[in-house]
Design an enzyme around this catalytic site. Structure first.
Site, PDB file in Angstrom:
ATOM      1  N   TYR A 155      34.255  25.019  -2.375  1.00 32.15           N
ATOM      2  CA  TYR A 155      35.707  24.865  -2.268  1.00 32.15           C
ATOM      3  C   TYR A 155      36.212  24.303  -3.591  1.00 32.15           C
ATOM      4  O   TYR A 155      35.619  23.376  -4.152  1.00 32.15           O
ATOM      5  CB  TYR A 155      36.076  23.889  -1.143  1.00 32.15           C
ATOM      6  CG  TYR A 155      35.895  24.433   0.245  1.00 32.15           C
ATOM      7  CD1 TYR A 155      36.645  25.512   0.702  1.00 32.15           C
ATOM      8  CD2 TYR A 155      34.976  23.866   1.128  1.00 32.15           C
ATOM      9  CE1 TYR A 155      36.487  26.012   1.990  1.00 32.15           C
ATOM     10  CE2 TYR A 155      34.814  24.349   2.415  1.00 32.15           C
ATOM     11  CZ  TYR A 155      35.565  25.431   2.844  1.00 32.15           C
ATOM     12  OH  TYR A 155      35.400  25.925   4.111  1.00 32.15           O
ATOM     13  N   ARG A 202      28.813  16.140   4.114  1.00 33.90           N
ATOM     14  CA  ARG A 202      28.336  17.497   4.326  1.00 33.90           C
ATOM     15  C   ARG A 202      27.339  17.907   3.241  1.00 33.90           C
ATOM     16  O   ARG A 202      27.251  17.285   2.188  1.00 33.90           O
ATOM     17  CB  ARG A 202      29.519  18.480   4.327  1.00 33.90           C
ATOM     18  CG  ARG A 202      30.408  18.392   5.533  1.00 33.90           C
ATOM     19  CD  ARG A 202      31.671  19.241   5.384  1.00 33.90           C
ATOM     20  NE  ARG A 202      32.605  18.660   4.419  1.00 33.90           N
ATOM     21  CZ  ARG A 202      33.801  19.169   4.131  1.00 33.90           C
ATOM     22  NH1 ARG A 202      34.179  20.305   4.723  1.00 33.90           N
ATOM     23  NH2 ARG A 202      34.592  18.577   3.262  1.00 33.90           N
ATOM     24  N   GLU A 236      37.815  29.202  -0.551  1.00 35.37           N
ATOM     25  CA  GLU A 236      39.094  29.272   0.160  1.00 35.37           C
ATOM     26  C   GLU A 236      39.951  30.475  -0.210  1.00 35.37           C
ATOM     27  O   GLU A 236      40.956  30.738   0.466  1.00 35.37           O
ATOM     28  CB  GLU A 236      39.904  27.979  -0.043  1.00 35.37           C
ATOM     29  CG  GLU A 236      40.505  27.794  -1.414  1.00 35.37           C
ATOM     30  CD  GLU A 236      39.571  27.145  -2.414  1.00 35.37           C
ATOM     31  OE1 GLU A 236      40.022  26.839  -3.525  1.00 35.37           O
ATOM     32  OE2 GLU A 236      38.371  26.945  -2.083  1.00 35.37           O
ATOM     33  N   LYS A 268      32.401  20.485  -1.684  1.00 38.24           N
ATOM     34  CA  LYS A 268      33.683  20.080  -2.260  1.00 38.24           C
ATOM     35  C   LYS A 268      33.742  20.407  -3.750  1.00 38.24           C
ATOM     36  O   LYS A 268      32.733  20.693  -4.389  1.00 38.24           O
ATOM     37  CB  LYS A 268      33.925  18.582  -2.053  1.00 38.24           C
ATOM     38  CG  LYS A 268      34.186  18.205  -0.604  1.00 38.24           C
ATOM     39  CD  LYS A 268      35.380  18.946  -0.018  1.00 38.24           C
ATOM     40  CE  LYS A 268      36.696  18.525  -0.635  1.00 38.24           C
ATOM     41  NZ  LYS A 268      37.855  19.294  -0.085  1.00 38.24           N
ATOM     42  N   ASN A 281      39.295  15.316   2.641  1.00 37.00           N
ATOM     43  CA  ASN A 281      38.081  15.984   3.129  1.00 37.00           C
ATOM     44  C   ASN A 281      37.821  15.568   4.581  1.00 37.00           C
ATOM     45  O   ASN A 281      36.763  15.043   4.921  1.00 37.00           O
ATOM     46  CB  ASN A 281      36.869  15.672   2.246  1.00 37.00           C
ATOM     47  CG  ASN A 281      36.532  14.195   2.174  1.00 37.00           C
ATOM     48  OD1 ASN A 281      37.409  13.340   2.221  1.00 37.00           O
ATOM     49  ND2 ASN A 281      35.249  13.884   2.064  1.00 37.00           N
ATOM     50  N   ALA A 323      47.255  19.930   4.687  1.00 37.12           N
ATOM     51  CA  ALA A 323      47.407  20.744   3.473  1.00 37.12           C
ATOM     52  C   ALA A 323      47.221  19.925   2.202  1.00 37.12           C
ATOM     53  O   ALA A 323      47.509  20.410   1.110  1.00 37.12           O
ATOM     54  CB  ALA A 323      48.783  21.406   3.462  1.00 37.12           C
ATOM     55  N   HIS A 371      40.218  24.556  -4.506  1.00 34.55           N
ATOM     56  CA  HIS A 371      41.612  24.110  -4.321  1.00 34.55           C
ATOM     57  C   HIS A 371      42.240  23.736  -5.662  1.00 34.55           C
ATOM     58  O   HIS A 371      42.796  22.645  -5.845  1.00 34.55           O
ATOM     59  CB  HIS A 371      41.665  22.924  -3.351  1.00 34.55           C
ATOM     60  CG  HIS A 371      41.162  23.240  -1.977  1.00 34.55           C
ATOM     61  ND1 HIS A 371      41.846  24.060  -1.107  1.00 34.55           N
ATOM     62  CD2 HIS A 371      40.044  22.853  -1.320  1.00 34.55           C
ATOM     63  CE1 HIS A 371      41.172  24.169   0.032  1.00 34.55           C
ATOM     64  NE2 HIS A 371      40.079  23.455  -0.074  1.00 34.55           N
ATOM     65  N   LEU A 424      49.715  26.878   4.747  1.00 39.11           N
ATOM     66  CA  LEU A 424      48.825  27.314   3.679  1.00 39.11           C
ATOM     67  C   LEU A 424      49.416  28.520   2.969  1.00 39.11           C
ATOM     68  O   LEU A 424      49.831  29.489   3.605  1.00 39.11           O
ATOM     69  CB  LEU A 424      47.449  27.694   4.241  1.00 39.11           C
ATOM     70  CG  LEU A 424      46.483  28.334   3.246  1.00 39.11           C
ATOM     71  CD1 LEU A 424      46.023  27.305   2.225  1.00 39.11           C
ATOM     72  CD2 LEU A 424      45.293  28.949   3.960  1.00 39.11           C
ATOM     73  N   ASP A 436      44.709  19.162   0.438  1.00 33.47           N
ATOM     74  CA  ASP A 436      43.846  19.775  -0.572  1.00 33.47           C
ATOM     75  C   ASP A 436      44.629  20.682  -1.513  1.00 33.47           C
ATOM     76  O   ASP A 436      44.224  20.898  -2.656  1.00 33.47           O
ATOM     77  CB  ASP A 436      42.742  20.605   0.101  1.00 33.47           C
ATOM     78  CG  ASP A 436      41.529  19.767   0.459  1.00 33.47           C
ATOM     79  OD1 ASP A 436      41.352  18.705  -0.149  1.00 33.47           O
ATOM     80  OD2 ASP A 436      40.763  20.177   1.347  1.00 33.47           O
TER      81      ASP A 436
END
Length: 371
Positions: free
Chosen positions: A94, A15, A118, A75, A300, A268, A96, A240, A270
């Site tokens: 993101y 991405r 997130e 990421k 990912n 989940a 996490h 989550l 991540d």
């Protein structure tokens, strides 16, 4: 604002943070956008499209980072990227963090301002920048589970829809949120026998009404989880807790009761994963087996469908990127309390309570930074 778009370097991550059309929106507002050479190729966006949109293609990675004020990624930064962060940088991606103490401390040491997709909220209590990738990951979870059920992949050799005279696979989805609903929808479309577990009766009622009884809804208890593990061919973990580590809902002990060759798909992962035996894997080596149960724990998942994922993500991030570029991080976050929820780290301090709790640290109230 000087904005940098680095090429993602996480394993098999294709991405890119912004599409050429979003770059054009920034450029016409007077911002300067530098895109690392070939950053968009994995998602089908060549350098020429970025140049046509007004971006500068940067070959020098040091220059890309050193000259940036706002860095937009997909990421979490990898160790070599963390080393490049400076106090003058605003990082938007993101993160996490609750599952990654070393990353959290690295970002604190950098003293950069780090805003996580997130944990940004909306007026309905949703997570608008997590939702697009949750939809993708939920749908991919069933594709991954179906493939992992094949005998050559270590699975039990079961076809999800079955055939006339042979029953379909039993799929259990733990969590009825965005990931869970999209996984259930895909599994239903393939003809599986689908059950969704959740602790919200309101959410179960919504799903029951929406799917007209075509899926089974079960209130989540320890008993229900044990039954699901014992009877399912695929279990999708879709739980989550925003900003915090995911709870461990399927234990190692439960694996002994599961059918040999059954599959756990942990969306989940991540956030640390919701199965006790989960550990992050990659697209290069996506599965492993514990006690005869196949585990798919790719951290990912949406990166494998990079073009769709990039377009879906940037549709959601565009107004937030524009706000950061136009107003700076303080101005943008001061005007929007939901955007402020995205601030995780600033000037060496954790600013999100769930992240701080994960590591026994103190959190600074982000509102105090807006004064």
């Amino acid at each position: 604002m000087k904005i940098a778009i680095p090429k993602e370097i996480k394993n098999h991550e294709y991405r890119v943070a912004l599409t050429p059309s979003v770059v054009r929106e920034l450029v016409v507002r007077g911002h300067r956008v530098a895109v690392q050479a070939s950053a968009g190729e994995g998602a089908g966006f060549p350098d020429a499209e970025y140049e046509a949109s007004g971006a500068r293609i940067e070959q020098d990675l040091d220059a890309l980072w050193d000259n940036a004020e706002l860095i937009v990624k997909v990421k979490e930064p990898q160790p070599e990227e963390v080393k490049r962060l400076k106090p003058s940088h605003t990082l938007f991606t993101y993160l996490h963090l609750a599952a990654e103490e070393s990353l959290t401390r690295g970002l604190m040491d950098s003293e950069a301002t780090c805003i996580a997709y997130e944990t940004i909220t909306d007026e309905e209590g949703g997570l608008p920048l997590l939702a697009p990738m949750s939809r993708v990951a939920g749908r991919m979870a069933i594709q991954a589970g179906a493939h992992s059920l094949e005998k050559a992949q270590g699975g039990a050799g079961i076809l999800i829809p079955g055939v006339p005279g042979v029953p379909p696979a039993k799929v259990t989805v733990i969590g009825g949120g965005v990931v869970g609903e999209n996984a259930a929808r895909m599994a239903l479309g393939l003809g599986a026998d689908v059950t969704v577990l959740d602790k919200s009766l309101e959410r179960l009622e919504v799903l029951d009404h929406r799917y007209q009884g075509r899926l089974n809804t079960v209130y989540s208890t320890a008993d229900a989880l044990e039954t699901a593990a014992r009877e399912s061919d695929i279990v999708v973990g879709a739980v989550l807790v925003p900003g915090a580590q995911a709870p461990k809902l399927i234990t190692r002990k439960m694996l002994g009761d599961m059918r040999p060759g059954s599959v756990l798909v942990d969306v989940a992962i991540d956030q640390g994963g919701c199965f006790e035996t989960s550990r992050a894997t990659t697209h290069a080596d996506p599965t492993y087996v514990v006690d005869g149960v196949v585990h798919y724990c790719v951290a990912n998942m949406p990166g494998a469908v990079a073009r769709t994922s990039t377009q879906a993500l940037t549709n959601a991030t565009l107004p937030f990127v524009l706000a950061l570029a136009d107003k700076g991080w303080q101005g943008a976050l001061a005007e929007d309390p939901h955007f402020l929820e995205g601030l995780n780290v600033h000037a060496g301090h954790i600013t999100h309570s769930a992240v701080a709790r994960a590591f026994g640290l103190d959190a600074v109230d982000p509102k105090s930074l807006m004064a």
